[in-house]
Design an enzyme around this catalytic site. Structure first.
Site, PDB file in Angstrom:
ATOM      1  N   HIS A   1       0.821  -1.217   0.000  1.00  0.00           N
ATOM      2  CA  HIS A   1       0.000   0.000   0.000  1.00  0.00           C
ATOM      3  C   HIS A   1       0.860   1.275   0.000  1.00  0.00           C
ATOM      4  CE1 HIS A   1       0.069  -0.523   4.661  1.00  0.00           C
ATOM      5  NE2 HIS A   1       1.067   0.251   4.284  1.00  0.00           N
TER       6      HIS A   1
ATOM      7  N   GLU B   1       4.355  -5.446   8.544  1.00  0.00           N
ATOM      8  CA  GLU B   1       3.003  -5.254   7.986  1.00  0.00           C
ATOM      9  C   GLU B   1       2.478  -6.536   7.326  1.00  0.00           C
ATOM     10  OE1 GLU B   1       2.888  -0.456   6.973  1.00  0.00           O
ATOM     11  OE2 GLU B   1       3.092  -1.853   5.316  1.00  0.00           O
TER      12      GLU B   1
ATOM     13  N   HIS C   1      10.344  -3.718   3.777  1.00  0.00           N
ATOM     14  CA  HIS C   1      10.740  -2.309   3.785  1.00  0.00           C
ATOM     15  C   HIS C   1      11.134  -1.855   5.173  1.00  0.00           C
ATOM     16  CE1 HIS C   1       6.325  -1.925   4.491  1.00  0.00           C
ATOM     17  NE2 HIS C   1       6.401  -0.612   4.650  1.00  0.00           N
TER      18      HIS C   1
ATOM     19  N   HIS D   1      -1.624   4.439   9.902  1.00  0.00           N
ATOM     20  CA  HIS D   1      -0.253   4.914  10.123  1.00  0.00           C
ATOM     21  C   HIS D   1      -0.279   6.168  10.999  1.00  0.00           C
ATOM     22  CE1 HIS D   1      -0.113   2.449   6.484  1.00  0.00           C
ATOM     23  NE2 HIS D   1       1.167   2.278   6.689  1.00  0.00           N
TER      24      HIS D   1
HETATM   25  C1  DHB Z   1       6.019   3.810   2.826  1.00  0.00           C
HETATM   26  C2  DHB Z   1       5.036   3.897   3.818  1.00  0.00           C
HETATM   27  C3  DHB Z   1       4.271   2.784   4.119  1.00  0.00           C
HETATM   28  O1  DHB Z   1       3.266   2.835   5.004  1.00  0.00           O
HETATM   29  C4  DHB Z   1       4.486   1.594   3.490  1.00  0.00           C
HETATM   30  O2  DHB Z   1       3.755   0.533   3.868  1.00  0.00           O
HETATM   31  C5  DHB Z   1       5.447   1.504   2.502  1.00  0.00           C
HETATM   32  C6  DHB Z   1       6.214   2.613   2.184  1.00  0.00           C
HETATM   33  C7  DHB Z   1       6.830   5.002   2.475  1.00  0.00           C
HETATM   34  O3  DHB Z   1       6.700   6.035   3.146  1.00  0.00           O
HETATM   35  O4  DHB Z   1       7.596   4.921   1.494  1.00  0.00           O
HETATM   36 FE    FE Z   2       2.490   0.976   5.565  1.00  0.00          FE
END
Ligand code: DHB
Ligand code: FE
Length: 304
Positions: A31, A259, A212, A78
């Site tokens: 997402h 996540e 990530h 978030h």
């Molecule tokens: C980013 C933020 C998110 O919530 C995520 O799931 C993936 C990437 C970002 O800020 O790049």
């Molecule tokens: Fe996220």
């Protein structure tokens, strides 16, 4: 005519004539907020973004061909609707409408989200009586965690194709729920949907991920091998995947890779988990990079 009768009469379900709600399919997707911005700013054909959006072309057509009556959308907030003031582990949206949150650049220019209070209230009753403690949310703004998956799957419609029940999971502030708990919760959600008295075609979407890390010395971490092994196991052996502890996600997929536990909620709701037929994998996509992350996507159908 009662609301329930209206729901039945308007049902677009092409599956099953029994007077029972059913989970027909599950969708899994990242997402990443920059993906929403790229779409909103008309950048989908730029060389950086084109391969990513190409991976969702099949999905947009699939959703048109398999339009559900309701989407049960598992995502994480978030620090938008919730903050460190209040941290519900599992929060079920029972509202009729959800406004689009302003995450710092104004609300995304996407349609408002229409809920399904009747099914949501039934799921609350069933799942809580099934020993999963949920927080009931009657008013909430929804952030990129919910709107970006809708955008990826639907493009830029005037209205989303159907009502959406938001289900927010805390994966932001430790302690976060285990993969095992998420997988079991998915099974309880399936029982809840199947005990609803109404002919509804329900899809469950698990969103977030993949690898990530947005902060600290390992910011930008991406682990293709681990991500693809996760997709393999999610398809073929979700029970074993559900046993993986948090520390493995953090070590291998970065601090925000956690996540991915939300995908186990959607997977737990599929028919094979309780002895039904194996799901049909209709689509699989993986792409690097998307902003700071790897993007992953699966569509699975329960055979009729
Ligand atoms: C980013 C933020 C998110 O919530 C995520 O799931 C993936 C990437 C970002 O800020 O790049
Ligand atoms: Fe996220």
């Amino acid at each position: 005519m009662s609301a329930k009768m209206a729901t039945r009469r308007n049902s677009t379900s092409r599956r099953g004539s029994t007077d029972m709600a059913r989970i027909t399919a599950s969708v899994y997707t990242s997402h990443v907020p920059a993906v929403g911005a790229a779409l909103d700013q008309g950048k989908t054909h730029e060389p950086y973004w084109q391969p990513l959006f190409a991976g969702y072309e099949y999905s947009k057509q699939w959703l048109k061909d398999n339009k559900p009556d309701v989407i049960f959308l598992v995502y994480n907030d978030h620090a938008t609707a919730f903050s460190l003031d209040m941290i519900p582990t599992f929060a079920l949206g029972t509202a009729a409408n959800y406004a689009i949150a302003d995450e710092g650049w104004g609300p995304r220019p996407v349609p408002p989200v229409v809920g399904h209070p009747e099914l949501a209230a039934h799921i609350a009753q069933s799942v809580i009586q099934d020993d999963f403690d949920l927080t009931i949310v009657n008013r909430m703004e929804v952030d990129h965690g919910l709107t970006v998956p809708l955008s990826l799957m639907c493009g830029q419609p005037q209205a989303w194709p159907c009502p959406v029940i938001p289900f927010a999971v805390n994966v932001v502030q430790y302690p976060v729920p285990s993969g095992r708990r998420c997988f079991q919760l998915g099974q309880a959600i399936r029982r809840a949907v199947e005990s609803y008295d109404g002919d509804l075609n329900v899809q469950i979407w698990g969103t977030g991920g993949m690898s990530h890390q947005l902060q600290g010395p390992r910011a930008g971490l991406i682990n293709r091998d681990w991500d693809n092994a996760f997709l393999d196991k999610l398809i073929a052996d979700p029970e074993a995947l559900a046993a993986i502890p948090h520390i493995d996600y953090v070590r291998e997929a970065g601090s925000e890779g956690i996540e991915l536990v939300m995908w186990l909620i959607a997977r737990g709701a599929m028919a094979d988990v309780k002895g039904g037929p194996a799901p049909l994998v209709k689509h699989r996509f993986y792409h690097v990079p998307a902003s700071n992350t790897a993007i992953g996507h699966l569509i699975m159908e329960n055979p009729e």
